[in-house]
Design a protein around this motif. Structure first.
Motif, short mmCIF file in Angstrom:
data_model
loop_
_atom_site.label_atom_id
_atom_site.label_comp_id
_atom_site.label_asym_id
_atom_site.label_seq_id
_atom_site.Cartn_x
_atom_site.Cartn_y
_atom_site.Cartn_z
N VAL A 99 4.76 -24.10 -40.37
CA VAL A 99 4.00 -23.70 -39.19
C VAL A 99 4.31 -22.23 -38.96
O VAL A 99 5.35 -21.87 -38.39
N GLY A 100 3.44 -21.35 -39.43
CA GLY A 100 3.74 -19.93 -39.38
C GLY A 100 5.00 -19.64 -40.18
O GLY A 100 5.10 -19.98 -41.36
N ALA A 101 5.99 -19.04 -39.52
CA ALA A 101 7.25 -18.71 -40.19
C ALA A 101 8.27 -19.83 -40.08
O ALA A 101 9.42 -19.66 -40.49
N LEU A 102 7.87 -20.99 -39.54
CA LEU A 102 8.79 -22.10 -39.32
C LEU A 102 8.62 -23.20 -40.36
O LEU A 102 7.51 -23.44 -40.86
N ALA A 103 9.72 -23.88 -40.67
CA ALA A 103 9.70 -25.12 -41.46
C ALA A 103 9.98 -26.26 -40.48
O ALA A 103 11.00 -26.26 -39.79
N VAL A 104 9.07 -27.23 -40.40
CA VAL A 104 9.13 -28.26 -39.37
C VAL A 104 9.08 -29.65 -40.01
O VAL A 104 8.33 -29.88 -40.97
N HIS A 105 9.91 -30.56 -39.49
CA HIS A 105 9.79 -31.96 -39.88
C HIS A 105 10.18 -32.83 -38.70
O HIS A 105 10.78 -32.37 -37.73
N ALA A 106 9.85 -34.11 -38.80
CA ALA A 106 10.22 -35.08 -37.78
C ALA A 106 11.09 -36.15 -38.39
O ALA A 106 10.98 -36.47 -39.59
N GLU A 107 11.98 -36.72 -37.57
CA GLU A 107 12.83 -37.82 -38.00
C GLU A 107 12.98 -38.82 -36.87
O GLU A 107 12.63 -38.53 -35.71
N GLU A 108 13.48 -39.99 -37.21
CA GLU A 108 13.64 -41.01 -36.19
C GLU A 108 14.68 -40.59 -35.16
O GLU A 108 15.60 -39.83 -35.46
N PHE A 109 14.54 -41.10 -33.97
CA PHE A 109 15.49 -40.86 -32.89
C PHE A 109 16.55 -41.94 -32.95
O PHE A 109 16.25 -43.13 -32.91
N ARG A 110 17.81 -41.51 -33.09
CA ARG A 110 18.93 -42.46 -33.17
C ARG A 110 19.88 -42.21 -32.00
O ARG A 110 20.85 -41.47 -32.14
N PRO A 111 19.59 -42.80 -30.85
CA PRO A 111 20.48 -42.60 -29.70
C PRO A 111 21.73 -43.46 -29.82
O PRO A 111 21.85 -44.32 -30.70
#
Length: 306
Positions: A84-96
């Motif tokens: 995303v533009g100059a960013l590297a982005v990913h999503a992961e599961e939320f482990r509270p």
């Protein structure tokens, strides 16, 4: 910050990659990476991580995905790395859940060393392109012109506030590390109390896989032996606790380090502590790590043969 105050790119990214826009914010954190804990429309909780795209992220997320698939206690990536533009982005599961354990005793060191040995063993079977360049706090092998890896946000500050003992300790430790001649392995380079969550005697989640590195095993263990107790601002564990960490790690792995590897371990812990002390001095942070470094440097340098 509410969901209406998130970066402009984030809602669209979540819709495209995760199938829903943010409806609420669970938490926010910004250190090396921007980390957004989000509740999506529909009630799904996720974590989105964004960091400057220096070419490392894809390898780090690929390694994390392989470990999660085997059942290792870490968050499972939900997306690949997306630019995303100059960013590297990913999503992961939320482990509270789970708790951060505090303490720098030899007993705590032994407990943490067992986890680090497990992490290293798991990563030995991961096949990825090495995540280079290494994180700057373990980038003693940099080829930049100065003593430290080039980081503009630090380099443009007044360097005179950095104590001379920090600079000299880093110089001597780096000299020993560059003479190591040891093969590199994949390892976790930000092994701190704040990145571990425990349930009783069992570790429930290991965080911060963005900080994987490609350095000699002994150096990665040495860095962890100094940093394992950091539950907030970086500090340096007592020498006896670092020694207990190194002994316990070798026991868990079933292999004794050579004399040279032990020297590299002590040198790596020193260099990382000096890097952190410099950053804290430049940014007006906690002096605790620098104070511990001043008190311990002579003995650690002796053990490093530096």
């Amino acid at each position: 910050m509410g969901s209406d105050e998130l970066p402009d790119w984030l809602p669209v990214w979540c819709r495209d990659q995760l199938g829903g826009e943010p409806a609420g914010v669970l938490f926010l954190s910004q250190q090396v990476s921007m980390v957004f804990g989000l509740r999506l429309a529909g009630g799904r909780d996720v974590v989105v991580k964004a960091r400057a795209d220096d070419g490392r992220a894809a390898s780090c997320v690929a390694a994390q995905a392989q470990l999660a698939e085997r059942g290792f206690p870490c968050a499972r990536p939900l997306t690949p790395v997306v630019g995303v533009g100059a960013l590297a982005v990913h999503a992961e599961e939320f482990r509270p859940g789970g708790e951060v354990l505090h303490g720098d005793s030899p007993e705590m060191a032994v407990r943490c060393a067992a986890v680090f040995a497990r992490v290293t063993a798991e990563l030995a079977d991961v096949a990825i392109v090495p995540p280079l360049p290494n994180p700057p706090w373990v980038r003693w092998d940099h080829t930049d012109s100065g003593k430290w890896p080039a980081i503009d946000s630090l380099d443009r500050r007044d360097q005179s506030v950095v104590p001379e003992h920090v600079v000299q300790t880093a110089r001597r430790a780096r000299g020993r590390l560059l003479a190591a001649g040891l093969p590199c392995v994949l390892g976790h380079a930000d092994f701190e109390a704040q990145n571990l969550r425990w349930q009783g005697r069992q570790v429930s989640t290991v965080h911060d896989w963005d900080s994987l590195a490609w350095q000699p095993e002994a150096a990665l263990v040495g860095a962890a032996s100094g940093s394992f107790a950091s539950a907030g601002p970086p500090t340096l564990a007592p020498i006896a606790s670092s020694e207990a960490f190194l002994v316990a790690y070798q026991t868990e792995r079933g292999r004794l380090f050579t004399a040279a590897e032990l020297e590299i371990a002590w040198a790596a812990g020193l260099w990382m502590a000096a890097y952190n002390a410099r950053e804290m001095a430049l940014c007006g942070g906690s002096p605790a790590g620098g104070d511990a470094l001043r008190a311990q440097a002579a003995e650690r340098l002796r053990r490093a043969n530096a």
